[in-house]
Design an enzyme around this catalytic site. Structure first.
Site, PDB file in Angstrom:
ATOM      1  N   GLU A 132      -9.545   6.769   3.519  1.00 25.02           N
ATOM      2  CA  GLU A 132     -10.443   5.869   4.227  1.00 25.02           C
ATOM      3  C   GLU A 132      -9.759   4.517   4.283  1.00 25.02           C
ATOM      4  O   GLU A 132      -8.875   4.229   3.472  1.00 25.02           O
ATOM      5  CB  GLU A 132     -11.788   5.794   3.517  1.00 25.02           C
ATOM      6  CG  GLU A 132     -11.939   4.716   2.490  1.00 25.02           C
ATOM      7  CD  GLU A 132     -11.014   4.847   1.298  1.00 25.02           C
ATOM      8  OE1 GLU A 132     -10.394   3.829   0.968  1.00 25.02           O
ATOM      9  OE2 GLU A 132     -10.896   5.936   0.717  1.00 25.02           O
ATOM     10  N   SER A 164       1.812  -9.811  -1.118  1.00 26.51           N
ATOM     11  CA  SER A 164       1.403  -8.405  -0.976  1.00 26.51           C
ATOM     12  C   SER A 164       1.594  -7.831   0.423  1.00 26.51           C
ATOM     13  O   SER A 164       1.756  -6.626   0.576  1.00 26.51           O
ATOM     14  CB  SER A 164      -0.056  -8.237  -1.411  1.00 26.51           C
ATOM     15  OG  SER A 164      -0.905  -9.085  -0.656  1.00 26.51           O
ATOM     16  N   LYS A 167       0.811  -1.228   0.000  1.00 28.85           N
ATOM     17  CA  LYS A 167       0.000   0.000   0.000  1.00 28.85           C
ATOM     18  C   LYS A 167       0.846   1.280   0.000  1.00 28.85           C
ATOM     19  O   LYS A 167       0.471   2.284  -0.586  1.00 28.85           O
ATOM     20  CB  LYS A 167      -0.933   0.027   1.219  1.00 28.85           C
ATOM     21  CG  LYS A 167      -1.976  -1.082   1.220  1.00 28.85           C
ATOM     22  CD  LYS A 167      -3.277  -0.588   0.694  1.00 28.85           C
ATOM     23  CE  LYS A 167      -4.340  -1.642   0.456  1.00 28.85           C
ATOM     24  NZ  LYS A 167      -4.302  -2.870   1.203  1.00 28.85           N
TER      25      LYS A 167
HETATM   26  C1  LIG Z   1      -5.170  -3.986   0.949  1.00 33.85           C
HETATM   27  C2  LIG Z   1      -4.474  -5.256   0.721  1.00 33.85           C
HETATM   28  C3  LIG Z   1      -4.799  -6.104  -0.371  1.00 33.85           C
HETATM   29  C4  LIG Z   1      -5.950  -5.849  -1.295  1.00 33.85           C
HETATM   30  O1  LIG Z   1      -5.886  -4.663  -2.006  1.00 33.85           O
HETATM   31  P1  LIG Z   1      -5.505  -4.595  -3.557  1.00 33.85           P
HETATM   32  O2  LIG Z   1      -5.766  -3.185  -3.914  1.00 33.85           O
HETATM   33  O3  LIG Z   1      -6.386  -5.558  -4.281  1.00 33.85           O
HETATM   34  O4  LIG Z   1      -4.085  -4.973  -3.666  1.00 33.85           O
HETATM   35  C5  LIG Z   1      -4.045  -7.249  -0.564  1.00 33.85           C
HETATM   36  N1  LIG Z   1      -3.039  -7.576   0.271  1.00 33.85           N
HETATM   37  C6  LIG Z   1      -2.701  -6.804   1.328  1.00 33.85           C
HETATM   38  C7  LIG Z   1      -1.592  -7.239   2.209  1.00 33.85           C
HETATM   39  C8  LIG Z   1      -3.409  -5.625   1.594  1.00 33.85           C
HETATM   40  O5  LIG Z   1      -3.068  -4.869   2.647  1.00 33.85           O
END
Ligand SMILES: *Cc1c(COP(=O)(O)O)cnc(C)c1O
Length: 411
Positions: A121, A388, A99
């Protein structure tokens, strides 16, 4: 690129109006048209300014910790007996997820536009924490809207944001979750346009947000591309990423879109079942609609009422998907599938024990699909999973999940 080549490129979208084929665009109240145009103009200018890029690159390196490693998951690969599995380690970014790549880009843009106040948000709190972090780094005021239900579920992240100097405003309307927090942030933006920038956290919202968020997250795929070439001397066969709004997925996929040998799969949250309200798989039960400024696949009932969604992972638990994903699905360039709560929790456990990496529950959806996929592929083939985020934020949720299972088993 010549004009014809560009027309045949999967990277050529969106058009000037922010459309990805029939999706995307800008469906906002009149009062927001002007600020969105201003934002687009500022972004277009910044993108071409070497000084802006240099500042962004410098901070990505020194503050975020980029480039993140591309890690060969040896024990996972051996256990599955198929394709070689690599993890793109976005969990190692400062604050623990991808993020911050986007929050940092947008905060630099806000400063360039002379804005002194940042709003955002957040659902699970990851985007709120990333935004509070970059706001603190630049000494900007930061207000984060969060549904009261989410504040309770994610108390740790609320505390982190407040420690970082952000004001966290609890939203008490509607279901008191992410969708209501977005509406509240919109209301704030409308009344404070002059000095305020709204940082949207995924590849969603009105134009130029989906394009801008994609561009800021594409650093993931650009790095993964040279890293796999350096390591293996060739392109990967398959990319896998979880899809909430779709920012980590498009960030990994985008730089590979015009490499036809690279397959890609986005993984949505299958939740507890296929009934409306039990999952967040927009491509399996959703239909064309407009939510929060953009036209895309939305989970809604026959009357167009946005339906409830469910996922064990708060970050995938949303009724709409980013418009570029809707377009890439129509084109057949990216495949989309789903993984349910239980399979994701199991995959989280497996990756933790195989590799010593405890992924976020969102990430675990991608890992679960890759586990299925790798076993069917050949040992000379390559998979990259977008890791992610890290799972520290989810341990409470996991403990509650285990407890419920034990109780159910004990009866
Ligand atoms: C917020 C988040 C996501 C999902 O958001 P995308 O915009 O689809 O990437 C996926 N993995 C993690 C670790 C997140 O914090």
């Amino acid at each position: 690129m010549t004009e014809t080549a560009e027309q045949h490129s999967f990277k050529a979208q969106p058009d000037a109006g922010g459309h990805f084929g029939p999706y995307g665009g800008s469906f906002v109240p009149e009062i927001l048209s002007h600020p969105l145009h201003e934002l687009e103009a500022a972004y277009t200018e910044a993108k071409q300014d070497p000084e802006f890029q240099a500042q962004l690159d410098g901070l990505l390196q020194e503050f975020v910790g980029r480039p993140t490693p591309l890690y060969f998951a040896r024990r996972m690969t051996e256990a599955l007996g198929g394709a070689k599995v690599y993890l793109k380690r976005e969990d190692l970014c400062h604050t623990g997820a991808h993020k911050i790549n986007n929050s940092l880009g947008q905060v630099l843009l806000a400063r360039r536009m002379g804005k002194t106040r940042i709003i955002a948000e957040t659902g699970a709190g990851q985007h709120g924490v990333a935004t509070a972090t970059v706001s603190a780094m630049f000494g900007l005021d930061c207000v984060v809207y969060m549904g009261e239900v989410d504040m309770e579920r994610q108390a740790l992240n609320v505390y982190r944001m407040r420690r970082l100097g952000a004001k966290v405003v609890g939203v008490t309307s509607g279901q008191r979750t992410l969708k209501d927090a977005i509406s509240e942030a919109m209301r704030d933006w409308v009344s404070n346009i002059q000095d305020t920038h709204y940082i949207i956290g995924s590849a969603l919202g009105a134009h130029p947000y989906p394009m801008m968020v994609r561009d800021f997250q594409s650093v993931i795929g650009r790095e993964a591309r040279w890293q796999i070439l350096e390591r293996e001397g060739r392109m990967p066969d398959h990319l896998v990423a979880c899809v909430g709004g779709g920012s980590n997925a498009i960030g990994l996929f985008y730089p590979f879109l015009d490499d036809p040998e690279v397959k890609m799969t986005g993984v949505e949250a299958g939740g507890l079942g296929s009934g409306l309200g039990e999952h967040a798989a927009r491509f399996n039960g959703g239909s064309l609609g407009i939510l929060q400024g953009t036209k895309t696949y939305v989970l809604q009932d026959a009357e167009g009422q946005i339906s409830l969604t469910h996922s064990v992972s708060a970050g995938l638990d949303y009724a709409a998907v980013g418009p570029e994903h809707a377009w890439l699905k129509d084109l057949g360039r990216v495949a989309y599938t789903q993984v349910g709560d239980q399979e994701a929790v199991d995959a989280l456990g497996k990756l933790s024990k195989w590799e010593g990496i405890l992924p976020a529950l969102e990430t675990a959806h991608g890992v679960a699909y890759a586990i299925r996929l790798a076993a069917e592929m050949d040992p000379d083939q390559l998979i990259i999973i977008n890791c992610s985020g890290r799972g520290d934020k989810d341990v409470q949720e996991l403990a509650a999940w285990e407890q419920r299972q034990q109780e159910a088993g004990g009866k």
